[in-house]
Design a protein around this motif. Structure first.
Motif, PDB file in Angstrom:
ATOM      1  N   UNK A   1     -13.342   2.572 -33.109  1.00 15.46           N
ATOM      2  CA  UNK A   1     -12.707   3.886 -32.976  1.00 15.46           C
ATOM      3  C   UNK A   1     -11.242   3.711 -32.585  1.00 15.46           C
ATOM      4  N   UNK A   2     -10.367   4.413 -33.264  1.00 13.16           N
ATOM      5  CA  UNK A   2      -8.936   4.265 -33.022  1.00 13.16           C
ATOM      6  C   UNK A   2      -8.525   4.892 -31.701  1.00 13.16           C
ATOM      7  N   UNK A   3      -7.510   4.303 -31.089  1.00 14.48           N
ATOM      8  CA  UNK A   3      -6.855   4.936 -29.950  1.00 14.48           C
ATOM      9  C   UNK A   3      -5.939   6.037 -30.472  1.00 14.48           C
ATOM     10  N   UNK A   4      -5.746   7.067 -29.655  1.00 11.28           N
ATOM     11  CA  UNK A   4      -5.006   8.243 -30.113  1.00 11.28           C
ATOM     12  C   UNK A   4      -3.837   8.532 -29.186  1.00 11.28           C
ATOM     13  N   UNK A   5      -2.693   8.853 -29.781  1.00  8.79           N
ATOM     14  CA  UNK A   5      -1.573   9.441 -29.053  1.00  8.79           C
ATOM     15  C   UNK A   5      -1.437  10.877 -29.535  1.00  8.79           C
ATOM     16  N   UNK A   6      -1.489  11.822 -28.608  1.00  9.20           N
ATOM     17  CA  UNK A   6      -1.437  13.250 -28.945  1.00  9.20           C
ATOM     18  C   UNK A   6      -0.003  13.749 -28.859  1.00  9.20           C
ATOM     19  N   UNK A   7       0.495  14.256 -29.964  1.00  7.04           N
ATOM     20  CA  UNK A   7       1.841  14.836 -30.012  1.00  7.04           C
ATOM     21  C   UNK A   7       1.688  16.345 -29.836  1.00  7.04           C
ATOM     22  N   UNK A   8       2.313  16.890 -28.787  1.00  9.41           N
ATOM     23  CA  UNK A   8       2.139  18.298 -28.434  1.00  9.41           C
ATOM     24  C   UNK A   8       3.408  19.072 -28.764  1.00  9.41           C
ATOM     25  N   UNK A   9       3.231  20.168 -29.502  1.00 13.67           N
ATOM     26  CA  UNK A   9       4.364  20.980 -29.945  1.00 13.67           C
ATOM     27  C   UNK A   9       4.110  22.449 -29.661  1.00 13.67           C
ATOM     28  N   UNK A  10       5.021  23.066 -28.932  1.00 15.83           N
ATOM     29  CA  UNK A  10       5.016  24.517 -28.760  1.00 15.83           C
ATOM     30  C   UNK A  10       5.918  25.126 -29.819  1.00 15.83           C
ATOM     31  N   UNK A  11       5.491  26.252 -30.391  1.00 11.05           N
ATOM     32  CA  UNK A  11       6.266  26.865 -31.457  1.00 11.05           C
ATOM     33  C   UNK A  11       6.195  28.382 -31.336  1.00 11.05           C
ATOM     34  N   UNK A  81      -5.864  18.129 -26.720  1.00 12.31           N
ATOM     35  CA  UNK A  81      -5.235  16.813 -26.820  1.00 12.31           C
ATOM     36  C   UNK A  81      -6.255  15.739 -26.478  1.00 12.31           C
ATOM     37  N   UNK A  82      -6.583  14.918 -27.445  1.00  9.49           N
ATOM     38  CA  UNK A  82      -7.635  13.918 -27.272  1.00  9.49           C
ATOM     39  C   UNK A  82      -7.102  12.554 -26.866  1.00  9.49           C
ATOM     40  N   UNK A  83      -5.795  12.384 -26.867  1.00 14.60           N
ATOM     41  CA  UNK A  83      -5.215  11.064 -26.665  1.00 14.60           C
ATOM     42  C   UNK A  83      -5.118  10.626 -25.224  1.00 14.60           C
ATOM     43  N   UNK A  84      -5.014   9.334 -25.049  1.00 15.47           N
ATOM     44  CA  UNK A  84      -4.771   8.736 -23.740  1.00 15.47           C
ATOM     45  C   UNK A  84      -3.345   9.031 -23.281  1.00 15.47           C
ATOM     46  N   UNK A  85      -2.445   9.176 -24.276  1.00 13.22           N
ATOM     47  CA  UNK A  85      -1.052   9.474 -23.998  1.00 13.22           C
ATOM     48  C   UNK A  85      -0.660  10.755 -24.729  1.00 13.22           C
ATOM     49  N   UNK A  86       0.288  11.501 -24.127  1.00 13.58           N
ATOM     50  CA  UNK A  86       0.766  12.756 -24.696  1.00 13.58           C
ATOM     51  C   UNK A  86       2.270  12.634 -24.929  1.00 13.58           C
ATOM     52  N   UNK A  87       2.680  12.894 -26.160  1.00 20.82           N
ATOM     53  CA  UNK A  87       4.090  12.858 -26.548  1.00 20.82           C
ATOM     54  C   UNK A  87       4.578  14.274 -26.806  1.00 20.82           C
ATOM     55  N   UNK A  88       5.723  14.630 -26.253  1.00 21.65           N
ATOM     56  CA  UNK A  88       6.328  15.935 -26.498  1.00 21.65           C
ATOM     57  C   UNK A  88       7.144  15.887 -27.785  1.00 21.65           C
ATOM     58  N   UNK A 101       5.708   4.044 -31.622  1.00 18.44           N
ATOM     59  CA  UNK A 101       5.373   2.649 -31.349  1.00 18.44           C
ATOM     60  C   UNK A 101       6.130   2.135 -30.129  1.00 18.44           C
ATOM     61  N   UNK A 102       7.406   2.512 -30.005  1.00 15.16           N
ATOM     62  CA  UNK A 102       8.180   2.085 -28.834  1.00 15.16           C
ATOM     63  C   UNK A 102       7.642   2.720 -27.557  1.00 15.16           C
ATOM     64  N   UNK A 103       7.258   3.989 -27.628  1.00 10.02           N
ATOM     65  CA  UNK A 103       6.677   4.650 -26.462  1.00 10.02           C
ATOM     66  C   UNK A 103       5.385   3.957 -26.037  1.00 10.02           C
ATOM     67  N   UNK A 163       9.800  12.904 -23.579  1.00 12.22           N
ATOM     68  CA  UNK A 163       8.734  12.369 -22.738  1.00 12.22           C
ATOM     69  C   UNK A 163       7.485  11.952 -23.522  1.00 12.22           C
ATOM     70  N   UNK A 164       6.950  10.831 -23.138  1.00  9.86           N
ATOM     71  CA  UNK A 164       5.605  10.417 -23.523  1.00  9.86           C
ATOM     72  C   UNK A 164       4.937   9.983 -22.223  1.00  9.86           C
ATOM     73  N   UNK A 165       3.759  10.484 -21.937  1.00  9.83           N
ATOM     74  CA  UNK A 165       3.205  10.355 -20.592  1.00  9.83           C
ATOM     75  C   UNK A 165       1.705  10.134 -20.640  1.00  9.83           C
ATOM     76  N   UNK A 166       1.199   9.458 -19.653  1.00 12.38           N
ATOM     77  CA  UNK A 166      -0.237   9.332 -19.509  1.00 12.38           C
ATOM     78  C   UNK A 166      -0.873  10.713 -19.356  1.00 12.38           C
ATOM     79  N   UNK A 167      -1.891  10.974 -20.138  1.00 15.06           N
ATOM     80  CA  UNK A 167      -2.534  12.286 -20.119  1.00 15.06           C
ATOM     81  C   UNK A 167      -3.152  12.593 -18.761  1.00 15.06           C
ATOM     82  N   UNK A 168      -3.768  11.602 -18.116  1.00 15.45           N
ATOM     83  CA  UNK A 168      -4.403  11.872 -16.824  1.00 15.45           C
ATOM     84  C   UNK A 168      -3.388  12.275 -15.766  1.00 15.45           C
TER      85      UNK A 168
END
Length: 250
Positions: A1-11, A81-88, A101-103, A163-168
């Motif tokens: 199962x792949x690891x996930x980074x969740x990109x969160x966007x408000x619109x 957001x299902x990821x371990x990390x959350x990116x704005x 990838x850098x984050x 910002x990219x941050x730990x979801x927890x």
């Protein structure tokens, strides 16, 4: 199962037309083996104006909710957001190739709980302008952002839109602050108060400048409200920093 980074966007309605550009910048990302991205888009409101601009992609989750401005929309998006990390990623901005990838590389360093990167303002004529106070690439010690922010008329040396941050940790801090603006700055200061961050010197975001963006609104610079926002952001950060039990382990 792949690891996930969740990109969160408000619109909201006026910024929806830029979603395809944001999406293209996501498609241009090359992630490390075993990783994939999820794009969580949350409309600030419940209209029919945003949906036509949401791309059809199984990796995209689109939701709507009552109007409460960007911080409320992003925090609601965390429910999906299902990821371990959350990116704005703001709806009107674009990631540069390699940003995710850098984050991820930064956040897998010992002790690093959040990451930021260099920003270029994208002007209406297509030209870009950089920031002349970027810190050197590397770790950002706990409290350093707050110190710089208070000494420079509430302007941080790193940009909260990157910002990219730990979801927890993001959830533990309650998501974004309940403010009419500067909610992302409030989150950045809270993260800085309790944990160590990282700055990547390579440009990670094109920050679009256009008349309809919220920071262009005259109300954003209203001195009375601005002073109140900055006061509560600073007070919260200092209160968090003073709690001895806040010892975040990466």
């Amino acid at each position: 199962m792949a690891n996930v980074i969740s990109v969160v966007t408000a619109v909201h309605g006026p910024s929806a037309e830029y979603l395809p550009d944001a999406y293209k910048s996501l498609l241009d990302q090359q992630l490390p083996e075993g990783w994939e991205w999820q794009w969580v888009i949350q409309e600030d409101g419940e209209t029919d104006t945003v949906t036509p601009y949401v791309p059809e992609d199984s990796r995209i989750s689109f939701g709507q909710g009552r109007h409460g401005r960007a911080g409320v929309a992003r925090t609601l998006a965390l429910s999906r957001a299902a990821g371990q990390f959350v990116k704005v990623l703001d709806a009107d901005d674009m990631l540069t190739p390699g940003t995710l990838a850098r984050d991820l590389a930064a956040l897998q360093r010992p002790g690093i709980c959040w990451a930021t990167s260099r920003v270029l303002d994208l002007l209406p004529d297509g030209t870009t302008v950089g920031f002349d106070q970027d810190p050197p690439e590397g770790p950002i010690e706990r409290g350093a952002v707050l110190e710089h922010w208070t000494a420079h008329d509430f302007r941080a040396q790193v940009h909260p839109a990157t910002l990219c941050v730990r979801r927890d940790l993001l959830l533990a801090l309650g998501g974004w602050m309940a403010l009419p603006a500067s909610e992302d700055t409030g989150l950045l200061m809270a993260l800085d108060a309790v944990s160590q961050g990282w700055f990547t010197a390579e440009t990670g975001l094109l920050y679009r400048k256009w008349p309809g963006q919220s920071t262009a609104d005259a109300a954003h610079a209203h001195e009375g409200e601005r002073s109140a926002r900055m006061a509560v952001v600073e007070a919260r950060a200092r209160a968090l920093a003073a709690l001895d039990e806040w010892r975040v382990e990466a």
